[in-house]
Design an enzyme around this catalytic site. Sequence first.
Site, PDB file in Angstrom:
ATOM      1  N   LYS B  80      -3.229 -43.503 -49.736  1.00 40.37           N
ATOM      2  CA  LYS B  80      -2.391 -42.366 -50.157  1.00 40.37           C
ATOM      3  C   LYS B  80      -1.324 -42.863 -51.125  1.00 40.37           C
ATOM      4  CE  LYS B  80       0.253 -38.443 -48.249  1.00 40.37           C
ATOM      5  NZ  LYS B  80       0.790 -37.788 -47.037  1.00 40.37           N
ATOM      6  N   SER B 155      -0.356 -32.779 -46.429  1.00 40.15           N
ATOM      7  CA  SER B 155      -0.213 -33.324 -47.758  1.00 40.15           C
ATOM      8  C   SER B 155      -1.237 -34.397 -48.127  1.00 40.15           C
ATOM      9  CB  SER B 155       1.186 -33.932 -47.898  1.00 40.15           C
ATOM     10  OG  SER B 155       1.324 -35.060 -47.039  1.00 40.15           O
ATOM     11  N   SER B 179       0.450 -33.719 -41.789  1.00 43.78           N
ATOM     12  CA  SER B 179      -0.173 -34.081 -43.064  1.00 43.78           C
ATOM     13  C   SER B 179      -1.395 -34.978 -42.973  1.00 43.78           C
ATOM     14  CB  SER B 179       0.857 -34.740 -43.983  1.00 43.78           C
ATOM     15  OG  SER B 179       1.700 -33.766 -44.534  1.00 43.78           O
TER      16      SER B 179
END
Lengths: 503, 498
Positions: B80, B155, B179
């Site tokens: 990420k 997210s 997320s």
Amino acid sequence: MSTPTETLMPFDEAMERYEPVLGLETHVELGTASKMFCGCPTTFGAPPNTQVCPVCLGLPGSLPVANAKAIESTIRIGLALNCSIAEWCRFARKNYFYPDMPKNFQISQYDEPLCYDGYIDVEVDGETVRIGIERVHLEEDTGKSTHVGGATGRIHGADYSTVDYNRAGIPLVEIVTKPITGTGRLAPQVARAYVAELRDLMRALGVSDVRMEQGSLRCDVNVSLMPRGGTEWGTRTETKNLNSLRSVERAVRHEIERQAGILDAGGRIIQETRHFHEDTGTTTSGRSKEEAQDYRYFPEPDLVPIAPDREWVEKLRAELPEPPSVRRRRLQAEWGVSDHDMAAMRNADAIDLVEATVKAGAPPADARKWWMGELARRANESGKALAELPITPEQVARVCELVASGQLNDKLARQVLEGVLAGEGTPDEVVERRGLRIVSDEGELAAIVDQVIAENAEVAEKVRNGKIAAAGALVGGVMKATKGKADAARARQLILEKLGVSG
Amino acid sequence: MSELIRKTAAELGRMVASGEVSAVEVTQAHLDRIAEVEPKIDAFLHVAAEAALEQARAVDERRAKGERLGPLAGVPVAHKDIFTTVDMPTTAASKILEGWRPPYDATVTRRLREAGLVIVGKTNLDEFAMGSSTENSAYKPTRNPWDLTRVPGGSSGGSAAAVAAYAVPLATGTDTGGSIRQPAAVTGIVGTKPTYGGSSRYGLIAFASSLDTPGPFARNVLDAALLHEAFSGHDPLDSTSINAPVPPVVEAARQADVSGMRVGVIKEFVEGEGYQRGVLRRFTEAVELLESLGAKTIEISCPSFAYALPAYYLIAPSECSSNLARFDAMRYGLRVGDDGTRSAEEVMALTRAAGFGPEVKRRIMLGTYALSSGYYDAYYGSAQKVRTLIARDFEAAFQQVDVLVSPTTPTTAFKLGERVDDPMAMYLADLCTIPSNLAGNAAISVPCGLAEEDNLPVGLQIIAPVLGDDRCYRVGAAVEKALEDRWGGPLLKEAPSL
């Protein structure tokens, strides 16, 4: 907003009409090897931005880790100031934007200081004044901004600014007094004495080098005036970043005179930050605090709470050094010096050095003489603090010993000190290399005396005829011939003997 | 297409370690797959093909020298783009960090490298991890491999989409309010939010410090456990990191046995409004499945959970308003308006106006307001009290049960654009996941079927106490095994081929 033409009220008059209320906030940079929340070194004076890392630069993703030594030092300060030590407390974020703050928040403490509710006694004019301590807390220092161009050296009006983050993250202890009332005309001296006492205390604790001129001890002074007989305190001003004891005293005095002048003319005091100017001894308006900045404090979520172990706190309390005021009284008695001389030594930061020199074997009077005389002069010339001179108390004690044993006279001793300061080695090495030992060989000295008498027959005759005062010229001749290395008293004695007169 | 991309991470690790296949071959197969699917799903912000092959070669060399390789050495992982990486840009999907090269690796990054995992690139996310759809990325939205007109959740949507699309077997994520779990649920994969403090935040660009938790994505429970174990554990650089051994997650994933376990069904999360019918049906079936596997299920009430969402939307923005203050153009990243006449303050304001997206600005403003003097007690202070109450609800619940279960999300993946103009609707996607962030305990999402209305994946959330992460894996693996037996393979085989 400040009135451009302020009329000062003379201090004595101001004191007849108003009672000053003081409050001091003092910041002490701790002398820890590493910064508050990262492993960067804290050495003063390194090239800009060389003592930085992701943490103290506040780079995205970086996290603080609290310096345990700094927490310990803060607790020791709190204990020395007779404070209570929090059982549990947290760091808090103080949020505001400024380019020298890498994260745009400062990790500080808000409503949970590590130490709170203490006091310290200071002496002014033989009177003991107890100053209440509101709180002692730990925070990180900011970077250092330099504003280039513009008239004021402040950010407004500058052409550009540079920031050095070497200082960012250095542990800073903030010590806040309770309001100081009832000191009257002594107020400026009380403020000074308080800061001086704090400085001595920090030094005794060994937690900071407390160099005001380098900013490792900085002081903000709040001053307000209350009409005599009144009960309501006036509006206060905060004069920032005073960097000498003298400035503290002068700033308080000036604020009293200035505020009294304004109040007398029917004006009102603006709550604001003020800056002190060394050259004029006056303060000028900084940013107004009327619209108080909202720092949006909240507990720092990146750090865990501090819960000092009680046994550990008691151990730290037991290990506290002798309080500086007690120590000063003890040393003064041991050394047998006057109040005046003691105060002079304290002002010159010479007490530790003299004490160490005495410990190394020198008589107190001699130790004091050299540190407060020749060495103080040298330090002054080179713009250094006494402790920064490249000479140790042990070396000074050795010089005292050489004088006491007659191997050096004062003049030679000064040359030895000069040599040591110049890096020529220990006192004994300097004596050896420069050939400074007193001519103590009787035969050698006698020969020189004979020669001087022969060369100055006229003077010698006068002495023979009883004009003993003239012998001084002959002694001078001997000293000249030995380049000052003769024992002058012995030379005089020999001269008189040889000329058949008794001294 | 290489069959290597269908393998599990555990299999790939074994194959690399045994020399059956080289790490370079494995990496190349996944790079090829990324090139194939990336135009459709936009999961990556940065693909580091050269760096990845370099890391793979290093693994092969270590093996050639006879070094013993870890279980995931040579296995590709997508990272990420909120973790710092010295060899790749790190943007947090924000314009304000465009082009920034961090001078240091996050602890998670470092541990991935130390485990021999091959970082193939940085995945897309909602800007600064603020969002539930990955549409708040300043660069591009990511699409759900199940339906390219739908969001992959957020997210960590890029990571979830990459794993679901077989572009990588593993990916990292961060979970602040859901997320990881929410994108895992809506893309039909496994995602874990470890216990807060169980995985290091050092080098994770902070959104909300007291909530942010790094965690793994994988297509099966065991792989997730292997990745979890690889990057978790105490980190002296993170003061909030827990100094305790990593719970035995891999062992638990292999155990896959729930007989005798007590499972609590959170009443508030099956009775409320806004739950899709198909989601509730799959959830109910999963509970029945657990019973059939020998678990005892009971209903548990957690009354304070009703206040979790509002409390979260005070605490997270408050912390974010402070955490994001450092993006001021002075030291790194974007700088706007520095024309020599403007003051530092003006440049800061112009940069932040241009560099932050609307959702980030909304949260900074919310948080600034919530922390303001005079409002602090009513907002931030009250939210912290709610947080305590939620933790107490969990404590009481775990007196009675070993794990709690709920649907991971109230609905399946929604359409791109559907909720962008309705923040409240967007926030509701995290309704069931937020309590665990506020209390700091562990939770996992595992696939439990497709909702009949839209044929999209549904996630089962399994919640365990603080440091009880192994229980999530134990229960998750048992459910996975039983369901895959029933389905004749993983749920993902139902996904359309890309």
